[in-house]
Scaffold this active site. Structure first.
Site, PDB file in Angstrom:
ATOM      1  N   LYS A  22       0.839  -1.205   0.000  1.00 25.67           N
ATOM      2  CA  LYS A  22       0.000   0.000   0.000  1.00 25.67           C
ATOM      3  C   LYS A  22       0.871   1.251   0.000  1.00 25.67           C
ATOM      4  O   LYS A  22       0.621   2.200  -0.735  1.00 25.67           O
ATOM      5  CB  LYS A  22      -0.896  -0.021   1.243  1.00 25.67           C
ATOM      6  N   ASN A  23       1.919   1.249   0.823  1.00 22.56           N
ATOM      7  CA  ASN A  23       2.728   2.464   0.967  1.00 22.56           C
ATOM      8  C   ASN A  23       3.647   2.733  -0.218  1.00 22.56           C
ATOM      9  O   ASN A  23       4.256   3.790  -0.296  1.00 22.56           O
ATOM     10  CB  ASN A  23       3.537   2.424   2.278  1.00 22.56           C
ATOM     11  N   CYS A 120      -4.261   8.061  10.381  1.00 22.42           N
ATOM     12  CA  CYS A 120      -4.187   7.370  11.671  1.00 22.42           C
ATOM     13  C   CYS A 120      -4.025   8.389  12.792  1.00 22.42           C
ATOM     14  O   CYS A 120      -3.321   9.380  12.652  1.00 22.42           O
ATOM     15  CB  CYS A 120      -2.974   6.448  11.698  1.00 22.42           C
ATOM     16  N   ARG A 125       1.745  14.240  13.499  1.00 29.18           N
ATOM     17  CA  ARG A 125       1.940  14.013  12.075  1.00 29.18           C
ATOM     18  C   ARG A 125       1.850  15.278  11.220  1.00 29.18           C
ATOM     19  O   ARG A 125       0.989  15.399  10.342  1.00 29.18           O
ATOM     20  CB  ARG A 125       0.969  12.947  11.571  1.00 29.18           C
ATOM     21  N   ASP A 309       5.723   0.418  11.928  1.00 31.26           N
ATOM     22  CA  ASP A 309       4.487  -0.219  11.460  1.00 31.26           C
ATOM     23  C   ASP A 309       4.379  -1.687  11.881  1.00 31.26           C
ATOM     24  O   ASP A 309       3.357  -2.328  11.610  1.00 31.26           O
ATOM     25  CB  ASP A 309       4.364  -0.107   9.934  1.00 31.26           C
ATOM     26  N   ARG A 401      -8.186  -0.377   5.611  1.00 36.85           N
ATOM     27  CA  ARG A 401      -7.381   0.667   4.949  1.00 36.85           C
ATOM     28  C   ARG A 401      -6.117   0.065   4.336  1.00 36.85           C
ATOM     29  O   ARG A 401      -5.615   0.580   3.337  1.00 36.85           O
ATOM     30  CB  ARG A 401      -6.963   1.741   5.964  1.00 36.85           C
TER      31      ARG A 401
HETATM   32  C1  UD1 Z   1       4.960   6.666   6.409  1.00 45.11           C
HETATM   33  C2  UD1 Z   1       4.073   5.450   6.263  1.00 45.11           C
HETATM   34  C3  UD1 Z   1       3.610   4.965   7.628  1.00 45.11           C
HETATM   35  C4  UD1 Z   1       4.812   4.740   8.552  1.00 45.11           C
HETATM   36  C5  UD1 Z   1       5.716   5.963   8.575  1.00 45.11           C
HETATM   37  C6  UD1 Z   1       7.006   5.742   9.346  1.00 45.11           C
HETATM   38  C7  UD1 Z   1       3.006   5.893   4.121  1.00 45.11           C
HETATM   39  C8  UD1 Z   1       1.763   6.231   3.381  1.00 45.11           C
HETATM   40  N1  UD1 Z   1       2.914   5.836   5.457  1.00 45.11           N
HETATM   41  O1  UD1 Z   1       4.174   7.683   7.008  1.00 45.11           O
HETATM   42  O2  UD1 Z   1       2.886   3.754   7.443  1.00 45.11           O
HETATM   43  O3  UD1 Z   1       4.352   4.501   9.866  1.00 45.11           O
HETATM   44  O4  UD1 Z   1       6.073   6.345   7.241  1.00 45.11           O
HETATM   45  O5  UD1 Z   1       7.701   4.664   8.814  1.00 45.11           O
HETATM   46  O6  UD1 Z   1       4.040   5.638   3.521  1.00 45.11           O
HETATM   47  N2  UD1 Z   1       7.329  14.463  10.476  1.00 45.11           N
HETATM   48  C9  UD1 Z   1       7.471  15.811  10.720  1.00 45.11           C
HETATM   49  N3  UD1 Z   1       7.246  16.689   9.685  1.00 45.11           N
HETATM   50  C10 UD1 Z   1       6.901  16.267   8.433  1.00 45.11           C
HETATM   51  C11 UD1 Z   1       6.759  14.898   8.194  1.00 45.11           C
HETATM   52  C12 UD1 Z   1       6.984  14.014   9.231  1.00 45.11           C
HETATM   53  O7  UD1 Z   1       7.780  16.208  11.841  1.00 45.11           O
HETATM   54  O8  UD1 Z   1       6.725  17.122   7.553  1.00 45.11           O
HETATM   55  C13 UD1 Z   1       7.549  13.487  11.567  1.00 45.11           C
HETATM   56  C14 UD1 Z   1       6.316  12.681  11.928  1.00 45.11           C
HETATM   57  O9  UD1 Z   1       5.485  13.364  12.824  1.00 45.11           O
HETATM   58  C15 UD1 Z   1       6.919  11.433  12.521  1.00 45.11           C
HETATM   59  C16 UD1 Z   1       8.198  11.246  11.708  1.00 45.11           C
HETATM   60  O10 UD1 Z   1       8.469  12.519  11.123  1.00 45.11           O
HETATM   61  O11 UD1 Z   1       7.241  11.625  13.862  1.00 45.11           O
HETATM   62  C17 UD1 Z   1       8.128  10.216  10.617  1.00 45.11           C
HETATM   63  O12 UD1 Z   1       6.984  10.453   9.834  1.00 45.11           O
HETATM   64  P1  UD1 Z   1       6.925  10.101   8.283  1.00 45.11           P
HETATM   65  O13 UD1 Z   1       8.089   9.259   7.901  1.00 45.11           O
HETATM   66  O14 UD1 Z   1       6.691  11.357   7.516  1.00 45.11           O
HETATM   67  O15 UD1 Z   1       5.619   9.240   8.216  1.00 45.11           O
HETATM   68  P2  UD1 Z   1       4.667   9.173   6.978  1.00 45.11           P
HETATM   69  O16 UD1 Z   1       5.469   9.394   5.748  1.00 45.11           O
HETATM   70  O17 UD1 Z   1       3.473   9.995   7.218  1.00 45.11           O
END
Ligand code: UD1
Length: 428
Positions: A22-23, A120, A125, A309, A401
Site C-alpha cells: 500500500k505504501n 491514523c 503528524r 508499522d 485501509r
Molecule cells: C509513512 C508510512 C507509515 C509509517 C511511517 C514511518 C506511508 C503512506 N505511510 O508515514 O505507514 O508509519 O512512514 O515509517 O508511507 N514528520 C514531521 N514533519 C513532516 C513529516 C513528518 O515532523 O513534515 C515526523 C512525523 O510526525 C513522525 C516522523 O516525522 O514523527 C516520521 O513520519 P513520516 O516518515 O513522515 O511518516 P509518513 O510518511 O506519514
C-alpha cells in the site's frame, strides 16, 4: 460497521500470499500526475486507502481504470488533463498520504490546493517538511480554511536537508524535483523500500535520479515525463504481520510473494526470540514456532531499523514470550493505543512515555475489543488468534485501509475468522 469474529487456538498452517505494498502504491499512483501519458501499475493492493486515492485522482480530472478478473490488481491511470488540481477534504480526511499529491501537482501544473491531512490517530503528524522543501524549490505556500495552496511558475532545483527523516516527505519532494529546473540534492532522506519503489517508477517514466534508497538523493530535473508500466513491491508490513501470525499460533506457515530482504530487522528479532524463519526462495519465507518464546526488546527506527508499522503486531507476540520485553517507540509519540485493548485480553503491559513494558507469557482471553488505527487492528487480530474463546473486533474499517481481504487469507491457512457486516470490496 464491520466486525471480525475470531475464535483463537488454531495453529496456522499452509501458504499465505502477500499483496502489493500500500505504501508504495500510494506514491506511485500520485506519480502518475506527473505525465500526460498512461501509467500502468501492477500488483496494486485492493485496500481502502487505494480506493481513496483513486477517488482523489479522479476528482482532479484523471482517468483511473481498475483491472478485472486476472488483471484485478492492475490500475491504469491517465492524467492527460488535470482540470481541478485540488485534493478536497471530503476525500482526503481519512488518509494522510493525500499530502503526496502536493509535490507532483505543483511540479506538473504549477499549483496545488490540498486539504490538510487526517489519517491514523498516531500523534501530531505534521507536514512542515514537505512545505519547507517546496518553498526551497521556489513555491509560494499559503494556508487558509484547512487547505494548503502552493504556486509557482516552475519549481527550481534546490539543496534540501530534511530536519527529520520522513518517508512520504522524501517521496513528495522527489516527485517535485523530477520536473524541476536543474539539480536537486536531498539529504537525510528516508531509505525505506517504498522510496526506492517510487524512484524506480519515476526512472521508468524518464526521470534522472541517483541514490534512492540511501540517505542522499540527487535528481536532475527534466522538462517532461512519459508513461510507464511498473510492478509494485510486495507489502513488507503485511508479510511481517503474517510471520507473526505463524509464530504466535505455533504454526508452520509459508509467506509467499514477499521480499525477505525488506524484513531483516523483524526476522532478526523473531529469530532471537526462538522462532524459526527460513528463506525458501527469493520471494518466500517459512515461519515455525515449536518452543516457548523468549522476551526480546525492540526499539523502532527508520529503515533498515525495526519498523514502527510492526511495533503493535510485535507487542502481541511479546505477550506470549517468557520474560520482560521493552518496546520503545521512537517514530510516533502516540502509538500505543493497542495496549489498553491487549490488556483487556489479559496481557500485562505498562506504558511509560515512549516505552511499553510487556511481562509474559500471559494467556490471552477473548473480549470485545476495538480497532483504533491500522496496525493496532492487526495486533488485535494476532492476539485474538491465540486467545481463548471468541473475540469480537469492532471498527475493522481501520484494518481495511491497509490489509487486503485479511480474513479470507487467514481463513485459508486455518484461522477461524469471519466478518460481520458489509464485506469491503463488494462495492468496488
Ligand atoms: C509513512 C508510512 C507509515 C509509517 C511511517 C514511518 C506511508 C503512506 N505511510 O508515514 O505507514 O508509519 O512512514 O515509517 O508511507 N514528520 C514531521 N514533519 C513532516 C513529516 C513528518 O515532523 O513534515 C515526523 C512525523 O510526525 C513522525 C516522523 O516525522 O514523527 C516520521 O513520519 P513520516 O516518515 O513522515 O511518516 P509518513 O510518511 O506519514
Amino acid at each position: 460497521m464491520d466486525k471480525f469474529v475470531i475464535r483463537g487456538g488454531n495453529p496456522l498452517v499452509g501458504t499465505i500470499r502477500v499483496s502489493g505494498a500500500k505504501n508504495s502504491a500510494l506514491p506511485c499512483m500520485a506519480a502518475a500526475l506527473l505525465t500526460e501519458e498512461e501509467v500502468i501499475l501492477e500488483n496494486i493492493p485492493q485496500v481502502r486507502d487505494i480506493e481513496t486515492e483513486r477517488k482523489l485522482l479522479e476528482s482532479m480530472g484523471a482517468a483511473v481504470q481498475l483491472g478485472y478478473g486476472r488483471a484485478q490488481h492492475r490500475t491504469t491511470i491517465c492524467c492527460k488533463t488535470l482540470s481541478d488540481p485540488i485534493a478536497k477534504y471530503e476525500i482526503v480526511k481519512t488518509m494522510r498520504a493525500s499530502s503526496l499529491v502536493l509535490g507532483p501537482l505543483v511540479a506538473r501544473v504549477g499549483m496545488a490546493r490540498v486539504a490538510l491531512p487526517g489519517g491514523c490517530a498516531i500523534g501530531g503528524r505534521p507536514i512542515d517538511l514537505h512545505i519547507k522543501g517546496l518553498e526551497k524549490m521556489g513555491a509560494t505556500i499559503t494556508q487558509e480554511h484547512g487547505y494548503l495552496e502552493a504556486r509557482t511558475e516552475r519549481l527550481k532545483g534546490a539543496h534540501i536537508v530534511f530536519d527529520k527523516i520522513t518517508v512520504t516527505g522524501t517521496e513528495d519532494l522527489l516527485m517535485a524535483a523530477v520536473l524541476a529546473d536543474g539539480e536537486t540534492v536531498m539529504e537525510n532522506c528516508a531509505c525505506e523500500p517504498e522510496v526506492s519503489d517510487t524512484a524506480a517508477l519515476l526512472t521508468a517514466m524518464g526521470a534522472k535520479i541517483e541514490g534512492a534508497g540511501t540517505s542522499t538523493i540527487r535528481v536532475q530535473g527534466v522538462t517532461r515525463l512519459h508513461g510507464a508500466r511498473h510492478r509494485i513491491n510486495p507489502d513488507r508490513i503485511e508479510a511481517g504481520t503474517f510471520l507473526i501470525a505463524g509464530a504466535i499460533t505455533g504454526g508452520d506457515l509459508i509467506v509467499d510473494n514477499c521480499n525477505p530482504e525488506h524484513l531483516g530487522a523483524l526476522i532478526d528479532k523473531m529469530t532471537e526470540m526462538g522462532v524459526h524463519v527460513e528463506t525458501l526462495a527469493p520471494d518466500q519465507l517459512r515461519v515455525r514456532a515449536d518452543a516457548q518464546l523468549k522476551a526480546v526488546d525492540i526499539s523502532t527506527e527508520e529503515y533498515p531499523g525495526f519498523p514502527t508499522d510492526m511495533q503493535a503486531q510485535f507487542m502481541a507476540l511479546a505477550t506470549q514470550a517468557d520474560g520482560v520485553t521493552q518496546v520503545k517507540e521512537n517514530i510516533f509519540e502516540n502509538r500505543f493505543m493497542h495496549v489498553q485493548e491487549l490488556v483487556r485480553m489479559g496481557a500485562n503491559i505498562k506504558v511509560d512515555g515512549r516505552v511499553a513494558t510487556v511481562r509474559g507469557a500471559t494467556p490471552l482471553s477473548s473480549a470485545a475489543v476495538m480497532c483504533s488505527d491500522l496496525r493496532a487492528s492487526a495486533s488485535l487480530v494476532l492476539a485474538a488468534l491465540v486467545a481463548d474463546g471468541e473475540t469480537i473486533l469492532d471498527r475493522v474499517y481501520h484494518m481495511d485501509r491497509g490489509y487486503e481481504r485479511i480474513e479470507e487469507k487467514l481463513r485459508g491457512v486455518g484461522a477461524q475468522i469471519r466478518r460481520l457486516g458489509n464485506v469491503f470490496g463488494s462495492a468496488q
